[in-house]
Structures are given as structure tokens and as C-alpha cells.
Design an enzyme around this catalytic site. Structure first.
Site, PDB file in Angstrom:
ATOM      1  N   ASP A  84      21.417  91.739  45.055  1.00  0.00           N
ATOM      2  CA  ASP A  84      20.953  90.792  46.063  1.00  0.00           C
ATOM      3  C   ASP A  84      21.429  89.409  45.629  1.00  0.00           C
ATOM      4  OD1 ASP A  84      19.535  89.690  48.325  1.00  0.00           O
ATOM      5  OD2 ASP A  84      18.240  91.454  48.225  1.00  0.00           O
ATOM      6  N   HIS A 140      19.567  96.153  60.171  1.00  0.00           N
ATOM      7  CA  HIS A 140      18.897  95.736  61.419  1.00  0.00           C
ATOM      8  C   HIS A 140      18.668  94.227  61.455  1.00  0.00           C
ATOM      9  CE1 HIS A 140      14.343  95.817  60.159  1.00  0.00           C
ATOM     10  NE2 HIS A 140      15.094  95.402  59.169  1.00  0.00           N
TER      11      HIS A 140
END
Length: 429
Positions: free
Chosen positions: A276, A329
């Protein structure tokens, strides 16, 4: 003689509520209650039959109320969240004693508010949301809901996400839609926060406190969702390909590593690299280590944290799986295709990209409650990120557009007519 729809619904509510009540009595479980000592989980030890009964009752109750209130109420629902936002913003619940009452006068002083404002805030939330109640005129006490706000940090993270991030974004989403743009920095969130050229995640990266709260809210993942990821992809078959070693899973956008930790506990033949942005994984390894039980000590050697921007070429080559759990998403199609393309240079033949994400239903193929939740999530994606949830065929199209060399894209819906799924694509290039 035919029975009217409202009578059918009333009878369904009665019969299914009786099943739930019998379940509570047979298992000596507490019944749902608004009282401050009421159970946080209203129906405990649910079996599949009881879960269905609860869903049936809720759906029938929604439909019955809508029928009785009529179409005008459908287009003009109660939509003022200001009092709840005030409860959150001024930390009102933390100033109310848990086992006694406090006067409006004293509570207003503790919260730094005008008494008449505090009074109407609490009386609104009490009648609309069962948050606080007034046992004696002029005195405030906790309900189960307000006590949850006072005691449960997860509730605080989720209220912060809902009221500080989502609510302002919703208010500007229509303006964003009018731009007819697919850009991630043209969203209700970007307009509400005046982010300029920054998208939501870039803006959060520049505001660490908000980014941390956002990450904690996203980490409130149900065990059932993690278990679904464990069982709806053949991880044991993957680990068997390691030739005595451990197969490698790269958890792209893996935040604080809670997903990798769950999989590592379940599958000892897998090792993980959590990726990340630097500000997201900062301190994550120490947090993970401190959360491990003594029996889990060996797991720390199988989970590594590496900073990486998924919009740049993947740096970890030849892994067996690249996992994207509830990542795509958050992004429109062009961004998702870019994310997938950035993985391709690292892929060995037979490597899998595994996605756990929502899978939108065809209209009317799910129960009312479940489809309402899915459409709500789709609207949240629109407001926050100018992104969307996708149907099964749209997931397949993403991989096809990214590269024709992906094999058959398997969309494994979780549960019968489940709202989410595990999507996997094998690299054949």
C-alpha cells in the site's frame, strides 16, 4: 377470497417473528431491546433459518410501511442527519453517564453547546434513531444505541466515515454527475472538500488523521467476509504448487494487513507481501505484531509490508497470486484497467489475479433488503470516488479490456444470490 397484500405482509411478519422469538426462548438468549443493556447483536446464535426469518420480517416491514405511508412519503423521506452528526461531532455520548442520568443544563455545559440546541438534538435522535431517551423531563440517559457510540471505537470510526466523509460527498454528488466525467477527481467528495486535481485517496494521503480513520473503518471487516475469501478460491491447490516451499500472495492495496493475516492463519503454506502507499502501511508491521497471539508468532515471518503505488508497474515479480480485495470498486473502469495492466509485467504463466468485491445483481433477483444495500453501496462509490459496483459480466469485461491473454474469468458469487464474489483470472501469456 383473495387476501390483500398488506394482510399477507402482516401475516408473514407475525409468523416469522414467532420463529425468531422461539429461537431466543429455546436458547435462553436476550431479546432485542432499546435499553442501554440491550444486546449489541439483536439476534444471537443465528442459524440460516433464523437469518432468513429476520430478513423476511425486515423486508416485509419495509414494504408494509411503504404501502401504508404512500407514494408521497417515498419521494419525501426523512433525510435530516444533522442531529446525528452533532451527536458524533460534539462527542455527546461520552458525556452521558452510563448508569445514571444527566440534566440538559449540565450536559450542554460539558459539550460546549447552547442548552436549547442540545435539547432538540437529543429529542430528535431519541425519537428518530433511539439514540438517548428522556426518562424524566429535562434529564438524559443512554439507550443501547447511544451506549454503543460511547463505548465502541468501531462505531466511532464508522460514524466518522459516514458523517465526515460520505455525508458531505453525497450532498455534492449531483453536481459532480452533471460534469459527465469519468475522472476520479470529479466526484461529490472532491467538490465537497475542494480537492482540486487530487482524487479522494490523494486528498486523504495529505490529511493523515482522516486517512487513518478511513483505514480503520475499512478494516472493520466481518469474519464471514474473510472466511468467504478463504473458501471461494482454491488456496490449498495453490499452496500445493510450491514444491515444498511457500507460494507467494501479493496483497495489493492491503492496508494494515488484516486480510493477509486471516489467510496466513488459515493456510500455513502461503506467505504474503502487503502493499500500500507508504503513509498507509507506516507502522502496520508493528501493529500486526502486537496483535498476534503467542500461538501466531510464526506468522510474522510470513507477512511482509512493502510500499507500492498500484498505478505504477508491479515490483514483485513471479508471485502466484496478486490479490485485490475491495480495491477495484473504488475506481472507474479506466483506472481499474490501468491497475491490472501494471500487474502484467510481473505475471508468470499460470499466475492468478484474485479479486474479492461486490457483484451487482440483475434487478429483482435478490431480496429487497439485500438489493437496497447493494444499490446504496453503488451510490456511495459514486459520491466518494466517481466509481461504481459491477455486474458479473462487467468484471469479465475489465480483464478482457486489460489484455486478451487472460484466461477464463471466473466469477464465484458468495452464497446463493450473494452480494459479493471472488473473481479470479489466470494469466496465459
Amino acid at each position: 377470497m383473495s387476501t390483500s397484500r398488506i394482510i399477507q405482509l402482516a401475516q408473514l411478519i407475525s409468523s416469522q417473528t414467532s420463529l425468531i422469538d422461539q429461537h431466543l426462548q429455546n436458547n435462553n438468549l436476550p431479546e432485542p431491546s432499546f435499553n442501554q443493556d440491550g444486546p449489541t447483536e439483536p439476534i444471537q446464535n443465528e442459524t440460516p433459518d433464523i437469518q432468513k426469518a429476520k430478513t423476511d420480517v425486515i423486508e416485509a416491514t419495509i414494504e408494509l410501511r411503504q404501502l401504508l405511508e404512500g407514494p408521497m412519503k417515498l419521494v419525501l423521506p426523512e433525510s435530516n442527519f444533522t442531529p446525528l452528526v452533532a451527536i458524533h461531532r460534539f462527542k455527546i455520548a461520552s458525556h452521558v453517564p452510563l448508569d445514571s442520568t444527566i440534566s440538559f443544563t449540565e450536559l450542554a455545559t460539558k459539550c460546549g453547546l447552547l442548552e436549547h440546541d442540545l435539547k432538540r438534538i437529543i429529542r430528535y435522535t431519541a425519537i428518530h434513531h433511539r439514540v438517548f431517551f428522556e426518562p424524566t423531563k429535562g434529564f438524559v440517559a443512554h439507550t443501547a444505541a447511544s451506549r454503543l457510540i460511547a463505548e465502541n471505537p468501531i462505531a466511532g470510526h464508522l460514524m466518522g466515515l459516514t458523517f465526515d466523509e460520505c455525508w458531505p460527498a453525497h450532498n455534492h454528488a449531483v453536481e459532480a454527475i452533471s460534469h459527465c466525467s469519468t475522472s476520479a477527481n470529479i466526484s461529490g467528495y472532491s467538490i465537497a472538500n475542494n480537492t482540486g486535481s487530487l482524487n479522494t485517496f490523494q486528498y486523504l494521503s495529505a490529511h493523515k488523521e482522516r486517512a487513518t480513520r478511513f483505514a480503520f473503518a475499512m478494516a472493520t471487516t466481518s469474519k464471514a467476509s474473510l472466511d468467504a475469501l478463504s473458501t471461494h478460491f482454491p488456496w490449498p491447490e495453490l499452496s500445493a504448487t510450491g514444491g515444498g516451499g511457500r507460494s507467494l500472495v501479493v496483497d495489493v492495496g492491503g492496508s494494515k494487513g488484516h486480510v493477509s493475516l486471516h489467510l496466513a492463519r488459515t493456510y500455513p503454506d502461503l506467505r504474503f507481501i502487503v502493499q500500500d502507499l507508504p503513509e498507509v502501511i507506516d507502522g502496520a508491521a508493528d501493529q500486526l505484531l502486537s496483535s498476534l497471539a503467542q500461538d501466531d508468532a510464526a506468522i510474522k515471518d510470513r507477512i511482509e509490508f512493502v510500499p507500492h503505488d498500484m498505478f505504477k508497474e508491479q515490483t514483485v515479480k513471479n508471485a502466484d497470486v496478486y490479490l485485490l480485495r475491495y480495491v477495484l470498486h473504488d475506481w472507474g473502469d479506466e483506472y481499474c484497467i490501468d491497475i491490472i495492466k501494471n500487474l502484467i509485467p510481473a505475471l508468470k504463466r499460470g499466475a492468478r489475479i484474485v479479486v474479492q468485491d461486490h457483484v451487482l445483481p440483475e434487478p429483482g433477483t435478490m431480496g429487497l433488503l439485500q438489493e437496497m444495500q447493494m444499490r446504496s453501496m453503488d451510490a456511495i462509490m459514486m459520491s466518494l470516488f466517481n466509481s461504481r459496483e459491477r455486474e458479473a459480466e462487467e468484471w469479465r469485461d475489465l480483464f478482457k479490456q486489460a489484455d486478451e491473454r487472460f484466461g477464463n474469468v471466473i466469477v464465484n458469487r458468495i452464497g446463493e444470490n450473494g452480494s459479493s464474489g471472488v473473481i479470479s483470472a489466470e494469466w496465459l501469456g
